[in-house]
Design an enzyme around this catalytic site. Structure first.
Site, mmCIF file in Angstrom:
data_model
loop_
_atom_site.group_PDB
_atom_site.id
_atom_site.type_symbol
_atom_site.label_atom_id
_atom_site.label_comp_id
_atom_site.label_asym_id
_atom_site.label_seq_id
_atom_site.Cartn_x
_atom_site.Cartn_y
_atom_site.Cartn_z
ATOM 1 N N MET A 1 34.965 -17.326 12.945
ATOM 2 C CA MET A 1 35.911 -17.602 14.037
ATOM 3 C C MET A 1 36.488 -16.294 14.582
ATOM 4 O O MET A 1 37.525 -16.285 15.249
ATOM 5 C CB MET A 1 37.037 -18.514 13.553
ATOM 6 C CG MET A 1 36.515 -19.897 13.187
ATOM 7 S SD MET A 1 37.773 -21.155 13.290
ATOM 8 C CE MET A 1 38.977 -20.533 12.143
ATOM 9 N N GLY A 2 35.809 -15.179 14.286
ATOM 10 C CA GLY A 2 36.244 -13.905 14.828
ATOM 11 C C GLY A 2 37.327 -13.248 13.988
ATOM 12 O O GLY A 2 37.680 -13.705 12.907
ATOM 13 N N TYR A 3 37.835 -12.127 14.520
ATOM 14 C CA TYR A 3 38.789 -11.261 13.834
ATOM 15 C C TYR A 3 38.224 -10.903 12.451
ATOM 16 O O TYR A 3 38.821 -11.170 11.408
ATOM 17 C CB TYR A 3 40.178 -11.906 13.728
ATOM 18 C CG TYR A 3 41.257 -10.833 13.782
ATOM 19 C CD1 TYR A 3 41.486 -10.121 14.948
ATOM 20 C CD2 TYR A 3 41.998 -10.506 12.657
ATOM 21 C CE1 TYR A 3 42.423 -9.108 15.005
ATOM 22 C CE2 TYR A 3 42.943 -9.489 12.696
ATOM 23 C CZ TYR A 3 43.148 -8.801 13.873
ATOM 24 O OH TYR A 3 44.084 -7.796 13.922
ATOM 25 N N HIS B 1 33.772 -11.052 6.026
ATOM 26 C CA HIS B 1 32.681 -11.425 6.933
ATOM 27 C C HIS B 1 31.549 -10.396 6.852
ATOM 28 O O HIS B 1 30.370 -10.743 6.856
ATOM 29 C CB HIS B 1 33.173 -11.468 8.380
ATOM 30 C CG HIS B 1 34.298 -12.429 8.619
ATOM 31 N ND1 HIS B 1 35.596 -12.033 8.775
ATOM 32 C CD2 HIS B 1 34.302 -13.784 8.711
ATOM 33 C CE1 HIS B 1 36.356 -13.087 8.976
ATOM 34 N NE2 HIS B 1 35.611 -14.159 8.938
ATOM 35 N N GLN C 1 38.822 -27.831 14.645
ATOM 36 C CA GLN C 1 39.197 -27.780 13.229
ATOM 37 C C GLN C 1 40.669 -27.425 13.027
ATOM 38 O O GLN C 1 41.109 -27.253 11.894
ATOM 39 C CB GLN C 1 38.278 -26.842 12.449
ATOM 40 C CG GLN C 1 38.401 -25.366 12.777
ATOM 41 C CD GLN C 1 37.309 -24.543 12.103
ATOM 42 O OE1 GLN C 1 36.166 -24.541 12.524
ATOM 43 N NE2 GLN C 1 37.649 -23.848 11.029
ATOM 44 N N LYS D 1 35.739 -17.823 -0.476
ATOM 45 C CA LYS D 1 37.176 -17.877 -0.194
ATOM 46 C C LYS D 1 37.561 -19.275 0.289
ATOM 47 O O LYS D 1 38.580 -19.826 -0.098
ATOM 48 C CB LYS D 1 37.487 -16.799 0.849
ATOM 49 C CG LYS D 1 38.764 -16.959 1.613
ATOM 50 C CD LYS D 1 39.927 -16.394 0.867
ATOM 51 C CE LYS D 1 41.239 -16.605 1.582
ATOM 52 N NZ LYS D 1 41.161 -16.905 2.984
ATOM 53 N N GLN E 1 35.296 -25.724 1.850
ATOM 54 C CA GLN E 1 34.400 -25.678 3.011
ATOM 55 C C GLN E 1 32.959 -25.421 2.557
ATOM 56 O O GLN E 1 32.019 -26.051 3.046
ATOM 57 C CB GLN E 1 34.859 -24.582 3.970
ATOM 58 C CG GLN E 1 33.870 -24.271 5.080
ATOM 59 C CD GLN E 1 34.428 -23.304 6.097
ATOM 60 O OE1 GLN E 1 35.238 -23.685 6.923
ATOM 61 N NE2 GLN E 1 34.003 -22.051 6.060
ATOM 62 N N ILE F 1 36.074 -11.415 -1.159
ATOM 63 C CA ILE F 1 36.348 -9.974 -1.064
ATOM 64 C C ILE F 1 37.871 -9.802 -1.044
ATOM 65 O O ILE F 1 38.574 -10.494 -0.306
ATOM 66 C CB ILE F 1 35.721 -9.366 0.211
ATOM 67 C CG1 ILE F 1 34.213 -9.669 0.268
ATOM 68 C CG2 ILE F 1 35.983 -7.864 0.284
ATOM 69 C CD1 ILE F 1 33.376 -9.034 -0.828
ATOM 70 N N SER G 1 41.699 -12.102 4.491
ATOM 71 C CA SER G 1 41.770 -13.246 5.392
ATOM 72 C C SER G 1 42.262 -12.765 6.747
ATOM 73 O O SER G 1 43.119 -11.871 6.817
ATOM 74 C CB SER G 1 42.758 -14.278 4.829
ATOM 75 O OG SER G 1 43.122 -15.207 5.839
HETATM 76 O O1 PAF Z 1 35.176 -20.359 7.944
HETATM 77 C C1 PAF Z 1 35.295 -20.291 9.182
HETATM 78 O O2 PAF Z 1 35.563 -19.237 9.757
HETATM 79 C C2 PAF Z 1 35.105 -21.549 10.023
HETATM 80 O O3 PAF Z 1 35.617 -22.654 9.380
HETATM 81 C C3 PAF Z 1 33.646 -21.787 10.440
HETATM 82 C C4 PAF Z 1 32.748 -22.059 9.253
HETATM 83 C C5 PAF Z 1 33.137 -20.570 11.199
HETATM 84 C C6 PAF Z 1 33.553 -22.986 11.382
HETATM 85 O O4 PAF Z 1 34.311 -22.792 12.539
#
Ligand code: PAF
Length: 283
Positions: free
Chosen positions: A30-32, A37, A61, A149, A153, A176, A185
């Protein structure tokens, strides 16, 4: 690395790679982006010929009172991080590209989502499953990488991929942490200096709980009580949950056996942080 904004551009790139017989890895975000990541992209790049990274702040979400409108964004930094980590394609769609205005189809599940974060965020996993299913359909990767983390999910997406017969290997990657233990986060940026220090009660509790389990403790309550005490000693922290569940079913357990997930969610000020540990194959 190419940056694209439409589904058709992704499909075209992947079709080209497939014609050359190349394997494809997917990292959804979701960026940032942060080092958590980055570790997923590096692993995906090591295990696949080409890596697609999606950068999409998925509205479905987020609940009504959650942080969708204030969620941090940094397109240039995200794109640079992906390129440097070895991604081949950076997919940055608009909401209208991912959701038709009259879209009425969702992906949801009856189990695994009724515990932990699903209790306080009742529509969250429907949004996650729906958007991840779309990315799976668009990219059709061989492998998809998700951070431990977000352990619930990870369990949910593994189950969705199995149930829906995607034929995609869903790979969980380690948490991490900052040097002092705080799990990385995007939401850590919300913390004031005082809250940032207080947030360390999460990782302290996780480390103590994990040590107890590794030393042989099998009574869930004993572990959870010790962890709760550590968090409750921090005045800025307010527990959402501290729970022990079976990692495959996300059902609460009293005695530890099999694959176990110990997960916590704690408000530090207004920011809700999560952390966890997993111990697999307990006899
Ligand atoms: O973990 C996330 O950043 C989000 O829940 C995901 C898996 C990209 C879905 O939007």
């Amino acid at each position: 690395m190419d940056t694209v904004t439409t589904i058709e551009e992704v499909r075209e790139a992947v079709r080209g790679w497939r014609r050359e017989g190349l394997s494809v890895g997917l990292v959804t975000t979701m960026g940032y982006l942060h080092e958590g990541h980055e570790s997923l992209i590096l692993r995906a790049a090591a295990e696949n010929d080409r890596v697609v990274v999606t950068d999409f702040l998925n509205p479905t979400q987020f609940g009504a009172n959650e942080d969708l409108s204030t969620y941090p964004r940094d397109f240039d930094r995200d794109r640079d991080l992906c390129e440097n980590a070895g991604a081949a394609l950076f997919f940055y769609p608009e909401v209208s590209e991912m959701y038709d205005a009259d879209a009425c189809t969702y992906v949801d599940m009856d189990a695994l989502t009724n515990e932990l974060c699903g209790l306080t965020r009742p529509t969250h996993f429907r949004g996650v499953c729906t958007v991840v299913a779309k990315f799976f359909n668009i990219v059709c990767p061989d492998r998809a990488y998700f951070g431990q983390k977000d352990a619930q999910q990870l369990a949910v997406i593994k189950r969705m991929a199995r149930d829906m017969k995607y034929g995609i290997e869903v790979i969980g990657c380690p948490i991490i942490r900052e040097e002092d233990g705080l799990a990385k986060s995007s939401r850590n940026t919300y913390l004031s200096a005082e809250e940032r220090a207080a947030a360390l009660c999460l990782s302290r509790a996780i480390f103590v709980g994990k040590d107890m389990v590794e030393a042989g403790e099998r009574d869930a309550k004993a572990v959870l009580d010790a962890m709760t005490q550590i968090i409750e000693a921090e005045p800025l922290a307010k527990i959402d949950y501290v729970k022990m569940v079976n990692f495959d079913t996300i059902e609460q357990i009293d005695t530890l056996s099999g694959n176990v997930l110990c997960a916590i969610a704690v408000y530090v000020g207004k920011t809700r942080l999560i952390d966890n540990f997993i111990v697999e194959g307990i006899e």
